[in-house]
Enzyme design. Structure first.
Site, PDB file in Angstrom:
ATOM      1  N   GLU A   1       4.161  -9.770 -16.855  1.00  0.00           N
ATOM      2  CA  GLU A   1       3.813  -8.469 -16.032  1.00  0.00           C
ATOM      3  C   GLU A   1       2.825  -7.752 -16.656  1.00  0.00           C
ATOM      4  O   GLU A   1       2.052  -7.245 -15.782  1.00  0.00           O
ATOM      5  CB  GLU A   1       5.028  -7.818 -15.698  1.00  0.00           C
ATOM      6  CG  GLU A   1       5.996  -8.338 -14.623  1.00  0.00           C
ATOM      7  CD  GLU A   1       7.226  -7.362 -14.664  1.00  0.00           C
ATOM      8  OE1 GLU A   1       7.694  -6.893 -13.274  1.00  0.00           O
ATOM      9  OE2 GLU A   1       7.955  -7.214 -15.452  1.00  0.00           O
TER      10      GLU A   1
ATOM     11  N   LYS B   1       4.814  -1.800  -7.311  1.00  0.00           N
ATOM     12  CA  LYS B   1       6.218  -1.495  -7.444  1.00  0.00           C
ATOM     13  C   LYS B   1       7.183  -2.000  -6.417  1.00  0.00           C
ATOM     14  O   LYS B   1       8.334  -2.486  -6.879  1.00  0.00           O
ATOM     15  CB  LYS B   1       6.673  -0.193  -7.707  1.00  0.00           C
ATOM     16  CG  LYS B   1       7.982   0.558  -8.024  1.00  0.00           C
ATOM     17  CD  LYS B   1       8.167   0.026  -9.350  1.00  0.00           C
ATOM     18  CE  LYS B   1       9.517   0.191  -9.884  1.00  0.00           C
ATOM     19  NZ  LYS B   1       9.762  -0.358 -11.171  1.00  0.00           N
TER      20      LYS B   1
ATOM     21  N   ARG C   1       2.302   1.629  -5.848  1.00  0.00           N
ATOM     22  CA  ARG C   1       2.369   0.511  -4.662  1.00  0.00           C
ATOM     23  C   ARG C   1       1.199  -0.236  -4.842  1.00  0.00           C
ATOM     24  O   ARG C   1       1.141  -1.140  -3.796  1.00  0.00           O
ATOM     25  CB  ARG C   1       2.683   1.553  -3.365  1.00  0.00           C
ATOM     26  CG  ARG C   1       3.917   2.365  -3.637  1.00  0.00           C
ATOM     27  CD  ARG C   1       3.855   3.060  -2.119  1.00  0.00           C
ATOM     28  NE  ARG C   1       4.401   2.228  -1.212  1.00  0.00           N
ATOM     29  CZ  ARG C   1       5.661   1.877  -0.802  1.00  0.00           C
ATOM     30  NH1 ARG C   1       6.763   2.499  -1.405  1.00  0.00           N
ATOM     31  NH2 ARG C   1       5.859   0.969   0.266  1.00  0.00           N
TER      32      ARG C   1
ATOM     33  N   ASN D   1       0.248   0.234   6.188  1.00  0.00           N
ATOM     34  CA  ASN D   1       1.030  -0.189   4.913  1.00  0.00           C
ATOM     35  C   ASN D   1       1.905  -1.442   5.750  1.00  0.00           C
ATOM     36  O   ASN D   1       2.520  -1.299   6.734  1.00  0.00           O
ATOM     37  CB  ASN D   1       1.975   0.406   4.290  1.00  0.00           C
ATOM     38  CG  ASN D   1       2.849  -0.553   3.295  1.00  0.00           C
ATOM     39  OD1 ASN D   1       2.379  -1.536   2.755  1.00  0.00           O
ATOM     40  ND2 ASN D   1       3.986  -0.126   3.094  1.00  0.00           N
TER      41      ASN D   1
ATOM     42  N   CYS E   1       0.899  -1.064  -0.027  1.00  0.00           N
ATOM     43  CA  CYS E   1       0.050   0.046  -0.057  1.00  0.00           C
ATOM     44  C   CYS E   1       0.880   1.282   0.047  1.00  0.00           C
ATOM     45  O   CYS E   1       1.947   1.192   0.615  1.00  0.00           O
ATOM     46  CB  CYS E   1      -0.940  -0.045   1.281  1.00  0.00           C
ATOM     47  SG  CYS E   1      -1.838  -1.538   1.336  1.00  0.00           S
TER      48      CYS E   1
ATOM     49  N   TRP F   1      -3.057  -2.351  -1.748  1.00  0.00           N
ATOM     50  CA  TRP F   1      -2.892  -3.358  -2.623  1.00  0.00           C
ATOM     51  C   TRP F   1      -3.261  -4.558  -1.473  1.00  0.00           C
ATOM     52  O   TRP F   1      -2.585  -4.808  -0.455  1.00  0.00           O
ATOM     53  CB  TRP F   1      -1.317  -3.656  -2.830  1.00  0.00           C
ATOM     54  CG  TRP F   1      -0.795  -4.641  -3.820  1.00  0.00           C
ATOM     55  CD1 TRP F   1      -0.853  -4.691  -4.864  1.00  0.00           C
ATOM     56  CD2 TRP F   1      -0.387  -5.978  -3.467  1.00  0.00           C
ATOM     57  NE1 TRP F   1      -0.363  -5.745  -5.539  1.00  0.00           N
ATOM     58  CE2 TRP F   1      -0.339  -6.914  -4.522  1.00  0.00           C
ATOM     59  CE3 TRP F   1      -0.376  -6.836  -2.310  1.00  0.00           C
ATOM     60  CZ2 TRP F   1       0.161  -8.046  -4.830  1.00  0.00           C
ATOM     61  CZ3 TRP F   1       0.043  -8.085  -2.265  1.00  0.00           C
ATOM     62  CH2 TRP F   1       0.239  -8.626  -3.396  1.00  0.00           C
TER      63      TRP F   1
HETATM   64  C1  BG6 Z   1       8.358  -6.265  -7.761  1.00  0.00           C
HETATM   65  C2  BG6 Z   1       8.222  -5.311  -9.104  1.00  0.00           C
HETATM   66  O1  BG6 Z   1       7.226  -5.956  -6.768  1.00  0.00           O
HETATM   67  O2  BG6 Z   1       9.491  -6.370  -7.024  1.00  0.00           O
HETATM   68  C3  BG6 Z   1       9.227  -5.672  -9.753  1.00  0.00           C
HETATM   69  O3  BG6 Z   1       7.049  -5.434  -9.643  1.00  0.00           O
HETATM   70  C4  BG6 Z   1      10.466  -5.911  -9.121  1.00  0.00           C
HETATM   71  O4  BG6 Z   1       9.457  -4.918 -10.995  1.00  0.00           O
HETATM   72  C5  BG6 Z   1      10.741  -6.735  -7.729  1.00  0.00           C
HETATM   73  O5  BG6 Z   1      11.725  -6.294 -10.039  1.00  0.00           O
HETATM   74  C6  BG6 Z   1      11.875  -6.499  -7.210  1.00  0.00           C
HETATM   75  O6  BG6 Z   1      11.779  -5.039  -6.676  1.00  0.00           O
HETATM   76  P1  BG6 Z   1      13.303  -4.363  -6.014  1.00  0.00           P
HETATM   77  O7  BG6 Z   1      12.596  -2.911  -5.817  1.00  0.00           O
HETATM   78  O8  BG6 Z   1      13.592  -5.077  -4.931  1.00  0.00           O
HETATM   79  O9  BG6 Z   1      14.142  -4.211  -7.164  1.00  0.00           O
END
Ligand code: BG6
Length: 615
Positions: free
Chosen positions: A495, A610, A27, A106, A2, A80
């Protein structure tokens, strides 16, 4: 995960909070809600007004656009869903029985079931299925005998799990309260106004001065200032830091989507990642962030890389680089598995954590596990001041600027560029020669313009997509440095276009997946001109012999390939170890145009977020 935000200042809280939610929407976007404190004519106990809506922030905005909310204090949330399906009643903010306390959260409260049944026995009535709703009811319960702040910190001590919480209380007008345990929380310090948020993207348009809350810290923010305390109310002095990116960078700047903008930013983001970090004439990499552990790095015998998602695939490419050019054995681990396995680590092991957001819960937990076991921890992280950046012993920032689109692109190639520099750094500490170091760094410095050449072909890639957009299944294959790129290419189309796609090391095809070859199951083949391209050619022949339709990524000097495949996109020639930085670009564009052709929301794909700050 979230996105949460709180505002206290002089301006219209509704507008600030809605804009902040839009910045945090990557998010999670299952529902959105807002709560503001409004003066009552008759008493100094203010009124909490809550609005919630299912779906994206714009739905909430449409709902309250015409409603005049006179308030300069409020909280908001974009969800989320973890506990309780996406619905209006499960949307945050949640309130207590008397609607005097409102909370956004969150994270995940693991012991919420037992807390909830205790509260229900005491007569509390719950309005949602969420874990988060226990918080306002617990505070309400403790306030029978203590002040809001005491009740809030007592509640925090009872919660098990992870949380970032922002709260308002009708009888504490002019105050916003917050707390953090594992989930990220940043306080933006403005001119007579303060913004609490899950990350800086909701703060940067108001101020560049921020304070990062650490675990077991709470904040009490009023119009005149803020105090940071431990959960036992001990005052804490925190360093104010400044953000190194501007609001414009977090805007689309004329692109239709953040994903396309970020794909097209890669020549610059790689330039920014390597600038000032190598000395070509000495064939050396200069990584200031590793200076404090340079001696320890000289002694390491093994490297374990932990990460998730796209960052996991950059780690797989890093393994090939470090093993081939620095001669150090590398294991690549899914962070979500690493944190629960009995990893064998010692002080001659470097644990490298790769994360764009720096907040991914699994990678953060793997990092803490590695620290407990005495390993040297190093980070490659994009978000400045994020938890993984602050908790690793040392590390290197990507400087790629904010990556807003949920599907990672520029952070991936920027991670690869830093893995090249790390390989040279470690290699030159060992047996890598001056000439090899110089050659790698010279070729790396030419990557940005080579990517620019590929980006100029985006329209022809869009035309290729038109021939494949009706297919529902894809195989992606590559060898050696490009087998992880096959995995990344498949992940991208999964994705954002929700298509079934499998990435595979090409050599594995004949041991099973070749059974899938069928005229309706196209294959994307990555075959740059490198030490294994001949092996790839025979693989292509085998697949063609079984009627496969093949879209190929290859190096511009391999015109022979066009005779045997159906479609080909050429990339400029470079060193084998650098080909992944080029071969992934057409695959990013392929997925982007594929999702576009199918009319999907490219930047906010369903069910994803994200950065995953809960387990
Ligand atoms: C996911 C994202 O939640 O987490 C991906 O949608 C990302 O794009 C993955 O590769 C890992 O995230 P991070 O921030 O640890 O590189």
């Amino acid at each position: 995960m979230c996105g949460i935000i709180g505002y206290i200042g002089k301006k219209d809280a509704k507008e600030i909070l809605l804009n902040g939610l839009k910045r945090l929407e990557y998010r999670g976007y299952d529902s959105a809600g807002i709560a503001v404190l409004q003066k009552r004519k008759t008493s100094n106990i203010e009124k909490i007004t809550v609005f919630k809506e299912i779906g994206k922030v714009e739905k909430l905005e449409q709902k309250i656009d015409r409603i005049r909310l006179i308030s300069s204090v409020g909280i908001a949330h974009t969800r989320w869903a973890t506990h309780g399906k996406p619905s209006k009643s499960n949307a945050h903010p949640h309130v207590d029985c008397a609607e005097m306390i409102s909370v956004v959260h969150n994270g995940i409260i693991e012991n919420y079931r037992e807390l909830r049944s205790e509260l229900e026995e005491e007569g509390h009535v719950f309005r949602s299925e969420t874990d988060s709703e226990v918080v306002p009811h617990m505070i309400e319960n403790y306030m029978k005998t203590m002040s809001f702040v005491q009740a809030f910190s007592k509640t925090l001590k009872k919660l098990k799990g992870t949380y970032a919480i922002v709260a308002i209380h009708a009888a504490s007008p002019g105050k916003v309260f917050a707390a953090r345990l594992s989930s990220p929380m940043v306080l933006g310090v403005g001119n007579g106004e303060y913004i609490l948020a899950s990350d800086a993207s909701a703060i940067v348009e108001h101020t560049n001065t921020v304070v990062y809350l650490d675990d077991y810290e709470m904040a009490i923010v009023s119009h005149d200032g803020y105090s940071i305390r431990s959960f036992t109310q001990k005052e804490k002095r925190k360093k104010e830091m400044s953000l190194d990116w501007s609001m414009d960078q977090a805007k689309k700047e004329g692109f239709d989507h953040f994903m396309l903008k970020e794909i097209c930013e890669q020549p610059r983001s790689i330039q920014d990642a390597i600038r000032g970090r190598y000395i070509s004439e000495n064939g050396l990499a200069r990584l200031g962030g590793l200076a404090s552990v340079e001696k320890q790095l000289r002694g390491i015998k093994r490297c374990v890389i932990v990460s998730c998602g796209t960052s996991y695939f950059s780690a797989l490419v890093g393994k090939y680089m470090i093993e081939e050019y620095a001669g150090i054995s590398v294991d690549v681990e899914y962070a979500s598995e690493f944190r629960y396995k009995k990893a064998i680590l010692d002080d001659q092991t470097m644990v490298l954590c790769i994360s764009q957001s720096g907040e991914t819960a699994d990678t953060l937990a793997a990092l803490r596990e590695a620290k407990n076991k005495g390993a040297l921890t190093v980070g490659i992280v994009n978000v400045v001041g994020s938890s993984i950046a602050r908790e690793t012993d040392s590390g290197v920032y990507n400087h790629a600027g904010p990556e807003v689109s949920v599907a990672s692109t520029k952070a991936f190639t920027s991670q690869l560029a830093l893995l090249v520099l790390l390989t040279v750094f470690l290699g030159r500490q060992r047996s890598m020669s001056l000439s090899t170091g110089k050659r790698i760094l010279k070729e790396l410095s030419e990557i940005p313009q080579k990517i620019q050449k590929i980006l100029e072909k985006k329209d022809s890639i869009r035309n290729v997509v038109k021939k494949y957009v009706s297919y529902e299944n894809f195989l992606y294959v590559g060898r050696k440095y490009n087998s992880p790129i096959a995995l990344e290419g498949a992940l991208k189309i999964k994705e954002i276009a929700y298509v079934h796609a499998e990435g595979y090391p090409a050599g594995e095809m004949k041991h099973g997946p070749i059974a899938l070859i069928h005229k309706n199951f196209p294959v994307v083949v990555i075959v740059p001109d490198d030490s294994v391209s001949d092996k790839m050619m025979s693989g292509i022949e085998e697949m063609k012999a079984r009627g496969a339709r093949i879209f190929c990524i290859s190096t511009e000097n391999r015109s022979d390939i066009a005779e045997i495949v159906d479609d080909v996109v050429y990339i400029p020639k470079t060193l084998e170890m650098l080909t992944p930085l080029l071969s992934v670009i057409p695959l990013q564009l392929f997925a982007y145009f594929f999702a576009l052709e199918r009319g999907y929301d490219v930047d906010r794909p369903r069910n994803l977020a994200k950065s995953v700050t809960v387990e």
